[in-house]
Design a protein around this motif. Sequence first.
Motif, PDB file in Angstrom:
ATOM      1  N   THR A   1     -19.866  -1.859  -7.606  1.00 10.84           N
ATOM      2  CA  THR A   1     -19.215  -0.877  -6.734  1.00 10.84           C
ATOM      3  C   THR A   1     -17.757  -0.690  -7.104  1.00 10.84           C
ATOM      4  O   THR A   1     -17.242   0.433  -7.143  1.00 10.84           O
ATOM      5  CB  THR A   1     -19.330  -1.330  -5.258  1.00 10.84           C
ATOM      6  OG1 THR A   1     -20.717  -1.420  -4.899  1.00 10.84           O
ATOM      7  CG2 THR A   1     -18.638  -0.349  -4.331  1.00 10.84           C
TER       8      THR A   1
ATOM      9  N   HIS B   1       0.834  -1.206   0.000  1.00  8.70           N
ATOM     10  CA  HIS B   1       0.000   0.000   0.000  1.00  8.70           C
ATOM     11  C   HIS B   1       0.866   1.253   0.000  1.00  8.70           C
ATOM     12  O   HIS B   1       0.497   2.286  -0.570  1.00  8.70           O
ATOM     13  CB  HIS B   1      -0.899   0.048   1.239  1.00  8.70           C
ATOM     14  CG  HIS B   1      -1.673  -1.208   1.464  1.00  8.70           C
ATOM     15  ND1 HIS B   1      -2.366  -1.436   2.623  1.00  8.70           N
ATOM     16  CD2 HIS B   1      -1.871  -2.295   0.693  1.00  8.70           C
ATOM     17  CE1 HIS B   1      -2.956  -2.608   2.557  1.00  8.70           C
ATOM     18  NE2 HIS B   1      -2.662  -3.149   1.402  1.00  8.70           N
TER      19      HIS B   1
ATOM     20  N   TRP C   1      -6.732  -6.746  -2.755  1.00 12.14           N
ATOM     21  CA  TRP C   1      -8.093  -6.384  -2.347  1.00 12.14           C
ATOM     22  C   TRP C   1      -8.155  -5.516  -1.104  1.00 12.14           C
ATOM     23  O   TRP C   1      -9.230  -5.075  -0.711  1.00 12.14           O
ATOM     24  CB  TRP C   1      -8.922  -7.647  -2.129  1.00 12.14           C
ATOM     25  CG  TRP C   1      -8.543  -8.456  -0.926  1.00 12.14           C
ATOM     26  CD1 TRP C   1      -9.095  -8.374   0.309  1.00 12.14           C
ATOM     27  CD2 TRP C   1      -7.528  -9.456  -0.843  1.00 12.14           C
ATOM     28  NE1 TRP C   1      -8.495  -9.264   1.172  1.00 12.14           N
ATOM     29  CE2 TRP C   1      -7.526  -9.957   0.479  1.00 12.14           C
ATOM     30  CE3 TRP C   1      -6.618 -10.000  -1.752  1.00 12.14           C
ATOM     31  CZ2 TRP C   1      -6.646 -10.946   0.902  1.00 12.14           C
ATOM     32  CZ3 TRP C   1      -5.749 -10.990  -1.325  1.00 12.14           C
ATOM     33  CH2 TRP C   1      -5.769 -11.452  -0.019  1.00 12.14           C
ATOM     34  N   THR C   2      -7.017  -5.253  -0.444  1.00 13.71           N
ATOM     35  CA  THR C   2      -7.043  -4.474   0.792  1.00 13.71           C
ATOM     36  C   THR C   2      -6.847  -2.979   0.547  1.00 13.71           C
ATOM     37  O   THR C   2      -6.779  -2.215   1.497  1.00 13.71           O
ATOM     38  CB  THR C   2      -5.955  -4.975   1.759  1.00 13.71           C
ATOM     39  OG1 THR C   2      -4.668  -4.737   1.185  1.00 13.71           O
ATOM     40  CG2 THR C   2      -6.114  -6.461   2.046  1.00 13.71           C
ATOM     41  N   ILE C   3      -6.757  -2.596  -0.709  1.00 14.51           N
ATOM     42  CA  ILE C   3      -6.522  -1.193  -1.048  1.00 14.51           C
ATOM     43  C   ILE C   3      -7.819  -0.556  -1.531  1.00 14.51           C
ATOM     44  O   ILE C   3      -8.527  -1.129  -2.367  1.00 14.51           O
ATOM     45  CB  ILE C   3      -5.437  -1.065  -2.141  1.00 14.51           C
ATOM     46  CG1 ILE C   3      -4.110  -1.647  -1.624  1.00 14.51           C
ATOM     47  CG2 ILE C   3      -5.246   0.379  -2.574  1.00 14.51           C
ATOM     48  CD1 ILE C   3      -3.019  -1.714  -2.677  1.00 14.51           C
ATOM     49  N   ASN C   4      -8.123   0.615  -1.017  1.00 16.76           N
ATOM     50  CA  ASN C   4      -9.318   1.349  -1.440  1.00 16.76           C
ATOM     51  C   ASN C   4      -9.114   1.873  -2.857  1.00 16.76           C
ATOM     52  O   ASN C   4      -8.158   2.613  -3.121  1.00 16.76           O
ATOM     53  CB  ASN C   4      -9.571   2.514  -0.471  1.00 16.76           C
ATOM     54  CG  ASN C   4     -10.822   3.276  -0.815  1.00 16.76           C
ATOM     55  OD1 ASN C   4     -10.919   3.893  -1.871  1.00 16.76           O
ATOM     56  ND2 ASN C   4     -11.787   3.267   0.088  1.00 16.76           N
TER      57      ASN C   4
ATOM     58  N   THR D   1     -10.574   4.161  -4.697  1.00 19.83           N
ATOM     59  CA  THR D   1     -10.581   5.620  -4.838  1.00 19.83           C
ATOM     60  C   THR D   1      -9.255   6.209  -4.365  1.00 19.83           C
ATOM     61  O   THR D   1      -8.676   7.098  -5.014  1.00 19.83           O
ATOM     62  CB  THR D   1     -11.746   6.226  -4.037  1.00 19.83           C
ATOM     63  OG1 THR D   1     -12.968   5.579  -4.403  1.00 19.83           O
ATOM     64  CG2 THR D   1     -11.863   7.712  -4.306  1.00 19.83           C
ATOM     65  N   HIS D   2      -8.763   5.697  -3.262  1.00 23.04           N
ATOM     66  CA  HIS D   2      -7.477   6.152  -2.719  1.00 23.04           C
ATOM     67  C   HIS D   2      -6.343   5.805  -3.685  1.00 23.04           C
ATOM     68  O   HIS D   2      -5.472   6.637  -3.965  1.00 23.04           O
ATOM     69  CB  HIS D   2      -7.247   5.487  -1.359  1.00 23.04           C
ATOM     70  CG  HIS D   2      -5.933   5.802  -0.731  1.00 23.04           C
ATOM     71  ND1 HIS D   2      -5.585   7.076  -0.317  1.00 23.04           N
ATOM     72  CD2 HIS D   2      -4.857   5.004  -0.439  1.00 23.04           C
ATOM     73  CE1 HIS D   2      -4.360   7.056   0.196  1.00 23.04           C
ATOM     74  NE2 HIS D   2      -3.900   5.813   0.127  1.00 23.04           N
TER      75      HIS D   2
ATOM     76  N   ARG E   1     -15.927   2.816  -8.420  1.00 23.70           N
ATOM     77  CA  ARG E   1     -14.814   3.431  -7.697  1.00 23.70           C
ATOM     78  C   ARG E   1     -13.576   3.605  -8.575  1.00 23.70           C
ATOM     79  O   ARG E   1     -12.883   4.612  -8.495  1.00 23.70           O
ATOM     80  CB  ARG E   1     -14.482   2.598  -6.457  1.00 23.70           C
ATOM     81  CG  ARG E   1     -15.545   2.681  -5.379  1.00 23.70           C
ATOM     82  CD  ARG E   1     -15.251   1.742  -4.224  1.00 23.70           C
ATOM     83  NE  ARG E   1     -16.208   1.905  -3.141  1.00 23.70           N
ATOM     84  CZ  ARG E   1     -16.281   1.118  -2.067  1.00 23.70           C
ATOM     85  NH1 ARG E   1     -15.436   0.077  -1.967  1.00 23.70           N
ATOM     86  NH2 ARG E   1     -17.166   1.334  -1.123  1.00 23.70           N
TER      87      ARG E   1
END
Length: 366
Positions: free
Chosen positions: A321, A264, A282-285, A287-288, A325
């Motif tokens: 979703t 990350h 899969w642990t990363i947002n 949008t971020h 995003r």
Amino acid sequence: MSTTATLTQTENDLILRAARGQPTERVPVWLMRQAGRYLPEYGEFKLKHNVGFFDMVKTPSMACEITLQPLRRFNLDAAIIFSDILVIPQVLGMGVDVVEGKGVIFDFLLQTPDDLDKLHQDADVVRDLSYVMDAITMTRHALNGQCPLFGFSGAPWTLMKFMIDGGSHSPLPKARKWLVTYPDASRKLLQLLCEKVVDYLVAQVKAGAQILQVFESCAGELGPDHFAEFSLPYLKDIAYRTKEKLCETGFEPVPMVVFAKDAHFAIDDLSNSGYDVVSLDWTINPTHARRIAGKHVTLQGNLNPCLLYAKEGELKSAVKTMLQRFGTQRYIANLGHGVHKDVNPDNVETFVNAVHMFSEDINATS
């Protein structure tokens, strides 16, 4: 090595366009580990031929057949050659096998810098891994322009970890201990692996691979400082030197993807590392990640692989979703890691079709 001169033009080039930042009418989708144990036909094939994992990898006709199996079931936008990242340690002289119920087994592991002398450091990966190149060429012909074909390699740090720890999970951090205890030997090993990876990737493109992915599957455990010292420089070198060598030999560079799992902290660095695509776990947002990566790089990922166990409606909702995003341009849909072996193939079909359907709807209304 077989000739690639008569390869058919690819009809579905969605992934290639997305990787290069060109407009796409729908989001392309493929899956890491999309060929393999979750498919009943894979199990039937293995049982019929009574062969081990690396026997299939090293037999081009078998690797080709297994690569094509998911393409017959699902409307995927890419194939990925059936192989393994551990073929490079094998070429360097380490015996590696996959044993049912036990996982990856090495005949020896690197314990001290003196063990580097056991490696075949002058190994010719183009010659010794010619079976991979033959499988790539055979598969390109068999695809007959259906979709692009991925080649791939493990990244130096991930390969180093396997060669010292014996796998991605170890009760003691032996490989990371090397970085602290034997930093010079660690750099020597990483540089050796880097050189072999570059030669390997270049040969895959010459054999017919149209896009490449570099798997830094163990990136996250390094942390920011060690990643910056012992992973990122080699990842950059692979990207730049692979493209440079292809140009020098008259081949057009292909898009390159880097997948640094759990890193990350390095999205910005990875986005400026010479790769066309940054793949996300899969642990990363989303949008971020999009905000940090900027608009000059394509993103790939990052559905939680466990969502392939979900009910149809829940899975479709998660896909929608995810697309909202990430957006539908400069984006390649995928999982945040590989397909689990007990996943129902029908859920994979739901995932693939949902990506296409929802992304077309979003594009039509935007």
